[in-house]
Motif scaffolding. Structure first.
Motif, PDB file in Angstrom:
ATOM      1  N   ALA A  38       0.828  -1.212   0.000  1.00  0.00           N
ATOM      2  CA  ALA A  38       0.000   0.000   0.000  1.00  0.00           C
ATOM      3  C   ALA A  38       0.859   1.257   0.000  1.00  0.00           C
ATOM      4  CB  ALA A  38      -0.933  -0.018   1.209  1.00  0.00           C
ATOM      5  N   LEU A  39       1.935   1.268   0.798  1.00  0.00           N
ATOM      6  CA  LEU A  39       2.819   2.434   0.828  1.00  0.00           C
ATOM      7  C   LEU A  39       3.525   2.631  -0.510  1.00  0.00           C
ATOM      8  CD1 LEU A  39       4.428   2.060   4.373  1.00  0.00           C
ATOM      9  CD2 LEU A  39       2.702   3.719   3.641  1.00  0.00           C
ATOM     10  N   THR A  40       3.834   1.533  -1.190  1.00  0.00           N
ATOM     11  CA  THR A  40       4.488   1.647  -2.498  1.00  0.00           C
ATOM     12  C   THR A  40       3.565   2.304  -3.518  1.00  0.00           C
ATOM     13  OG1 THR A  40       5.781  -0.336  -2.021  1.00  0.00           O
ATOM     14  CG2 THR A  40       5.668   0.365  -4.314  1.00  0.00           C
ATOM     15  N   VAL A  41       2.284   1.923  -3.493  1.00  0.00           N
ATOM     16  CA  VAL A  41       1.324   2.544  -4.406  1.00  0.00           C
ATOM     17  C   VAL A  41       1.205   4.035  -4.123  1.00  0.00           C
ATOM     18  CG1 VAL A  41      -1.105   2.582  -5.100  1.00  0.00           C
ATOM     19  CG2 VAL A  41       0.053   0.400  -4.756  1.00  0.00           C
ATOM     20  N   LEU A  42       1.178   4.396  -2.849  1.00  0.00           N
ATOM     21  CA  LEU A  42       1.073   5.813  -2.495  1.00  0.00           C
ATOM     22  C   LEU A  42       2.354   6.584  -2.793  1.00  0.00           C
ATOM     23  CD1 LEU A  42      -0.816   5.553   0.921  1.00  0.00           C
ATOM     24  CD2 LEU A  42      -1.764   6.141  -1.324  1.00  0.00           C
ATOM     25  N   ALA A  43       3.486   5.877  -2.922  1.00  0.00           N
ATOM     26  CA  ALA A  43       4.762   6.550  -3.174  1.00  0.00           C
ATOM     27  C   ALA A  43       4.968   6.901  -4.637  1.00  0.00           C
ATOM     28  CB  ALA A  43       5.917   5.665  -2.686  1.00  0.00           C
ATOM     29  N   ILE A  44       4.072   6.476  -5.525  1.00  0.00           N
ATOM     30  CA  ILE A  44       4.217   6.802  -6.946  1.00  0.00           C
ATOM     31  C   ILE A  44       4.091   8.313  -7.130  1.00  0.00           C
ATOM     32  CG2 ILE A  44       3.252   6.477  -9.252  1.00  0.00           C
ATOM     33  CD1 ILE A  44       2.245   3.760  -8.350  1.00  0.00           C
ATOM     34  N   GLU A  45       5.078   8.909  -7.741  1.00  0.00           N
ATOM     35  CA  GLU A  45       5.084  10.363  -7.905  1.00  0.00           C
ATOM     36  C   GLU A  45       4.154  10.777  -9.039  1.00  0.00           C
ATOM     37  OE1 GLU A  45       8.991  11.785  -8.475  1.00  0.00           O
ATOM     38  OE2 GLU A  45       9.738  11.101  -6.517  1.00  0.00           O
ATOM     39  N   LYS A  46       3.494  11.891  -8.817  1.00  0.00           N
ATOM     40  CA  LYS A  46       2.604  12.428  -9.835  1.00  0.00           C
ATOM     41  C   LYS A  46       3.438  13.035 -10.966  1.00  0.00           C
ATOM     42  CE  LYS A  46      -0.862  15.971 -10.644  1.00  0.00           C
ATOM     43  NZ  LYS A  46      -0.058  16.510 -11.754  1.00  0.00           N
ATOM     44  N   PRO A  47       3.150  12.664 -12.216  1.00  0.00           N
ATOM     45  CA  PRO A  47       3.911  13.230 -13.330  1.00  0.00           C
ATOM     46  C   PRO A  47       3.575  14.707 -13.520  1.00  0.00           C
ATOM     47  CG  PRO A  47       2.106  11.906 -14.153  1.00  0.00           C
ATOM     48  CD  PRO A  47       2.131  11.701 -12.668  1.00  0.00           C
ATOM     49  N   PRO A  48       4.450  15.455 -14.158  1.00  0.00           N
ATOM     50  CA  PRO A  48       4.160  16.879 -14.394  1.00  0.00           C
ATOM     51  C   PRO A  48       2.962  17.041 -15.334  1.00  0.00           C
ATOM     52  CG  PRO A  48       6.147  16.183 -15.574  1.00  0.00           C
ATOM     53  CD  PRO A  48       5.761  15.063 -14.678  1.00  0.00           C
ATOM     54  N   GLY A  49       2.219  18.092 -15.099  1.00  0.00           N
ATOM     55  CA  GLY A  49       1.035  18.355 -15.917  1.00  0.00           C
ATOM     56  C   GLY A  49      -0.156  18.665 -15.040  1.00  0.00           C
ATOM     57  N   ASP A  50      -1.350  18.504 -15.603  1.00  0.00           N
ATOM     58  CA  ASP A  50      -2.554  18.813 -14.843  1.00  0.00           C
ATOM     59  C   ASP A  50      -2.847  17.701 -13.837  1.00  0.00           C
ATOM     60  OD1 ASP A  50      -3.483  16.705 -16.354  1.00  0.00           O
ATOM     61  OD2 ASP A  50      -4.632  17.952 -17.734  1.00  0.00           O
ATOM     62  N   PRO A  66      -3.967   8.777 -11.212  1.00  0.00           N
ATOM     63  CA  PRO A  66      -3.771   9.234  -9.819  1.00  0.00           C
ATOM     64  C   PRO A  66      -5.011   9.061  -8.960  1.00  0.00           C
ATOM     65  CG  PRO A  66      -2.941  10.851 -11.397  1.00  0.00           C
ATOM     66  CD  PRO A  66      -3.706   9.845 -12.189  1.00  0.00           C
ATOM     67  N   GLY A  67      -6.198   9.203  -9.524  1.00  0.00           N
ATOM     68  CA  GLY A  67      -7.409   9.117  -8.729  1.00  0.00           C
ATOM     69  C   GLY A  67      -7.734   7.719  -8.241  1.00  0.00           C
ATOM     70  N   LEU A  68      -7.111   6.700  -8.829  1.00  0.00           N
ATOM     71  CA  LEU A  68      -7.405   5.315  -8.442  1.00  0.00           C
ATOM     72  C   LEU A  68      -6.400   4.739  -7.458  1.00  0.00           C
ATOM     73  CD1 LEU A  68      -8.408   3.849 -11.928  1.00  0.00           C
ATOM     74  CD2 LEU A  68      -9.917   4.678 -10.125  1.00  0.00           C
ATOM     75  N   ARG A  69      -5.302   5.437  -7.231  1.00  0.00           N
ATOM     76  CA  ARG A  69      -4.262   4.872  -6.358  1.00  0.00           C
ATOM     77  C   ARG A  69      -4.698   4.844  -4.903  1.00  0.00           C
ATOM     78  NH1 ARG A  69       0.083   8.697  -9.054  1.00  0.00           N
ATOM     79  NH2 ARG A  69       0.176   7.739 -11.123  1.00  0.00           N
ATOM     80  N   GLY A  70      -5.437   5.843  -4.476  1.00  0.00           N
ATOM     81  CA  GLY A  70      -5.897   5.849  -3.091  1.00  0.00           C
ATOM     82  C   GLY A  70      -6.799   4.663  -2.783  1.00  0.00           C
ATOM     83  N   GLY A  71      -7.726   4.350  -3.701  1.00  0.00           N
ATOM     84  CA  GLY A  71      -8.588   3.192  -3.503  1.00  0.00           C
ATOM     85  C   GLY A  71      -7.819   1.891  -3.535  1.00  0.00           C
ATOM     86  N   THR A  72      -6.796   1.802  -4.408  1.00  0.00           N
ATOM     87  CA  THR A  72      -5.964   0.600  -4.465  1.00  0.00           C
ATOM     88  C   THR A  72      -5.205   0.397  -3.162  1.00  0.00           C
ATOM     89  OG1 THR A  72      -5.696   0.927  -6.857  1.00  0.00           O
ATOM     90  CG2 THR A  72      -4.152  -0.563  -5.762  1.00  0.00           C
ATOM     91  N   ALA A  73      -4.630   1.474  -2.636  1.00  0.00           N
ATOM     92  CA  ALA A  73      -3.910   1.378  -1.360  1.00  0.00           C
ATOM     93  C   ALA A  73      -4.861   1.016  -0.219  1.00  0.00           C
ATOM     94  CB  ALA A  73      -3.196   2.695  -1.054  1.00  0.00           C
ATOM     95  N   PHE A  74      -6.072   1.566  -0.247  1.00  0.00           N
ATOM     96  CA  PHE A  74      -7.051   1.251   0.800  1.00  0.00           C
ATOM     97  C   PHE A  74      -7.437  -0.226   0.751  1.00  0.00           C
ATOM     98  CE2 PHE A  74     -11.511   0.886   2.169  1.00  0.00           C
ATOM     99  CZ  PHE A  74     -11.380   1.346   3.474  1.00  0.00           C
ATOM    100  N   ALA A  75      -7.618  -0.774  -0.453  1.00  0.00           N
ATOM    101  CA  ALA A  75      -7.951  -2.198  -0.574  1.00  0.00           C
ATOM    102  C   ALA A  75      -6.816  -3.073  -0.048  1.00  0.00           C
ATOM    103  CB  ALA A  75      -8.251  -2.533  -2.032  1.00  0.00           C
ATOM    104  N   LEU A  76      -5.567  -2.670  -0.304  1.00  0.00           N
ATOM    105  CA  LEU A  76      -4.439  -3.442   0.219  1.00  0.00           C
ATOM    106  C   LEU A  76      -4.384  -3.377   1.742  1.00  0.00           C
ATOM    107  CD1 LEU A  76      -1.704  -2.438  -2.394  1.00  0.00           C
ATOM    108  CD2 LEU A  76      -2.758  -4.688  -2.123  1.00  0.00           C
ATOM    109  N   LEU A  77      -4.679  -2.205   2.301  1.00  0.00           N
ATOM    110  CA  LEU A  77      -4.694  -2.092   3.760  1.00  0.00           C
ATOM    111  C   LEU A  77      -5.819  -2.912   4.369  1.00  0.00           C
ATOM    112  CD1 LEU A  77      -3.898   1.693   4.327  1.00  0.00           C
ATOM    113  CD2 LEU A  77      -2.401  -0.262   4.759  1.00  0.00           C
ATOM    114  N   MET A  78      -6.947  -3.032   3.653  1.00  0.00           N
ATOM    115  CA  MET A  78      -8.050  -3.833   4.170  1.00  0.00           C
ATOM    116  C   MET A  78      -7.658  -5.302   4.307  1.00  0.00           C
ATOM    117  SD  MET A  78     -10.702  -2.041   4.941  1.00  0.00           S
ATOM    118  CE  MET A  78     -12.000  -3.263   4.957  1.00  0.00           C
ATOM    119  N   LEU A  79      -6.701  -5.755   3.488  1.00  0.00           N
ATOM    120  CA  LEU A  79      -6.249  -7.139   3.588  1.00  0.00           C
ATOM    121  C   LEU A  79      -5.518  -7.407   4.897  1.00  0.00           C
ATOM    122  CD1 LEU A  79      -4.969  -7.980  -0.011  1.00  0.00           C
ATOM    123  CD2 LEU A  79      -7.008  -8.856   1.133  1.00  0.00           C
TER     124      LEU A  79
END
Length: 507
Positions: A38-50, A66-79
């Motif tokens: 989960a921490l690895t998913v959250l550590a992905i840096e946002k690319p430049p741009g909007d 970027p909008g889907l990474r939070g849900g992915t990390a939350f699902a991993l934490l739920m495990l």
């Protein structure tokens, strides 16, 4: 007592103590892997741009957007929830033998505080060994799985690492939490040279106050849609309030279901004692009333997985209804296709996560059933010595497990469904106007003639209620019940050896 002596005594014991340490370390390893992922998913840096710029180095949209990474990390934490519950069950394995060992240490001159620190240190050291092994598996797997394809894209985020502080918080924090939890549980335990006693609580059975928690959690989640309807004012406070309401409401309802299992166990025991006529049901009724909270401890992880799975089934039904509505609207407008199938395909991954959670919870159930049989082996052996058939004891163990499990699973399915319906209760499609050219391609492409052959098709706004996913919920409930049956069957394999008459002479 020196630290080295404490560590040596904490890791000493019989094969059962070794199995308890190994299983606790394995649970900590799995929890570490889930937390670091989960921490690895959250550590992905946002690319430049909007704000919608995607990380193109990943193949999976769950990592790109970027909008889907939070849900992915939350699902991993739920495990980690069923994994931590498994650790709690493993810590109880061989408790009677450990109690006798601690009493022997008190007889040899150890103080109550030293004995408590010894029990706490055993859990902490086992968890630390597991987290260190988990960190090694994580780092080794990161190197092995770093395989870019021909386009240079990665299947997993093996190109990033969480911060050192975050890794240390997981690797060192989990053993500290495990040790503190053990210390809290030992508050009601008094270790004397003659044995271990526990201060009993109130004699009356559990009260149905868990219904208040369930209702509060459902109402909290139901309040999210009204909050979302007011986000048009770009209120940042309300925007931050939405995930908080979801987290608080979901956890409150989940805790209510787990606590409510104690009331279900006690109520089922009372009903069985009043109306049952066969010895297996009467024996099970006595055990359910004597320790109604055993169901809450045993089924906590399984019920959490069932609630999450029921909510995921409602979300799948929501996406399916939205896709069907978009297809109908496109057909009315003369266009083809439906919504993006990405969300429906992502739900397959969610179903896999739910299956993994149920599998891990089943491991905790096996440990709990086996531990309960072994802990009461002298009582079972005494019953056999007085003439009670072993088949009667086997059926009583099955009654004791299944009687609270079936209504608790039904309650978890209902709560998970209501949580999902409260958040995804309706699908909507706003009205639109589409120009359709009813002529040849040449006439439609010519600006001078396309206007006279073009008619405007207006699609009205539509709002629908998705169907309740009864089939999906039935399969989920059947799978959870089958997991309970399998664990009972495995536990009964230990009943024959635990009812040998030699157990009556055990110290």
């Amino acid at each position: 007592m020196r630290a080295g002596t404490l560590v040596r005594l904490a890791l000493a014991g019989t094969r059962t103590d070794t199995a308890r340490v190994v299983l606790t370390a394995l649970s900590a390893l799995l929890a570490t892997l889930a937390g670091l992922a989960a921490l690895t998913v959250l550590a992905i840096e946002k690319p430049p741009g909007d704000a919608w710029a995607e990380s193109e180095q990943y193949r999976n949209a769950l990592l790109r957007e970027p909008g889907l990474r939070g849900g992915t990390a939350f699902a991993l934490l739920m495990l980690t929830i069923p994994v931590l519950a498994l650790a709690g069950q493993c810590a109880r394995l061989g408790a009677p033998a450990r109690d006798r060992r601690l009493a022997a240490l008190r007889l040899a001159g150890a103080t109550p505080g030293q004995v408590t620190r010894l029990a706490v240190l055993e859990t902490g050291v086992a968890a630390l060994l597991g987290t260190l092994a988990g960190l090694g598996v994580y780092l080794g797997g990161r190197e092995l799985l770093h395989r870019p394809d021909a386009q240079g894209q990665l299947a997993l985020p093996t190109d990033v690492l969480p911060s050192t502080g975050a890794v240390a918080a997981v690797v060192l924090g989990l053993p500290v939490v495990a040790a503190l939890a053990t210390g809290v549980l030992l508050r009601t335990v008094t270790t004397s040279p003659l044995g271990v006693s526990r201060r009993a609580g109130r004699e009356r059975g559990p009260r149905p106050w868990a219904g208040v928690l369930i209702a509060g959690g459902l109402l909290t989640v139901a309040a999210i849609r009204p909050v979302l309807s007011r986000l048009n004012d770009d209120n940042d406070v309300l925007l931050r309030l939405v995930p908080l309401l979801l987290l608080v409401g979901g956890l409150t309802a989940m805790i209510g279901v787990v606590i409510g299992t104690g009331w279900i166990s006690y109520t089922c025991g009372r009903l069985m004692r009043r109306y049952a006529r066969r010895p297996p049901a009467l024996l099970a009724a006595g055990r359910l009333m004597a320790d109604p909270w055993a169901g809450s401890r045993t089924f906590a992880a399984l019920l959490a997985a069932v609630i999450f799975g029921a909510g995921a089934a409602v979300l799948r039904a929501y996406f399916a209804a939205q896709d069907a509505l978009d297809r109908e609207q496109n057909q009315l407008a003369g266009a083809a296709g439906g919504s993006d199938p990405f969300y429906l395909s992502t739900m397959d991954l969610v179903d896999v996560a739910v299956a993994v959670a149920v599998l891990i919870a089943s491991g905790g159930l096996i440990v709990a059933v086996v531990e309960g049989i072994v802990a009461r082996r002298r009582a079972y052996a005494a019953l056999v010595a007085t003439g009670v058939p072993r088949a009667t004891l086997s059926r009583s163990v099955a009654w004791q497990a299944l009687t609270p499990a079936v209504p608790a699973i039904l309650l978890a399915l209902t709560v998970g469904t209501l949580l999902g319906r409260g958040l995804f209760g309706r699908v909507a499609s706003s009205g639109s106007s589409v120009g359709v050219c009813e002529a040849s391609a040449a006439l439609c492409d010519d600006p001078a003639t396309s206007a006279q052959y073009t008619r405007v098709v207006e699609t009205p706004p539509v709002e629908r209620v998705p169907d309740v996913p009864l089939e999906h919920l039935a399969w989920l409930g059947a799978g959870a019940t089958a997991a309970v049956l399998v664990t009972v069957g495995v536990g009964l394999l230990f009943l024959h050896s635990s009812t040998a008459l030699d157990e009556l002479r055990a110290a």
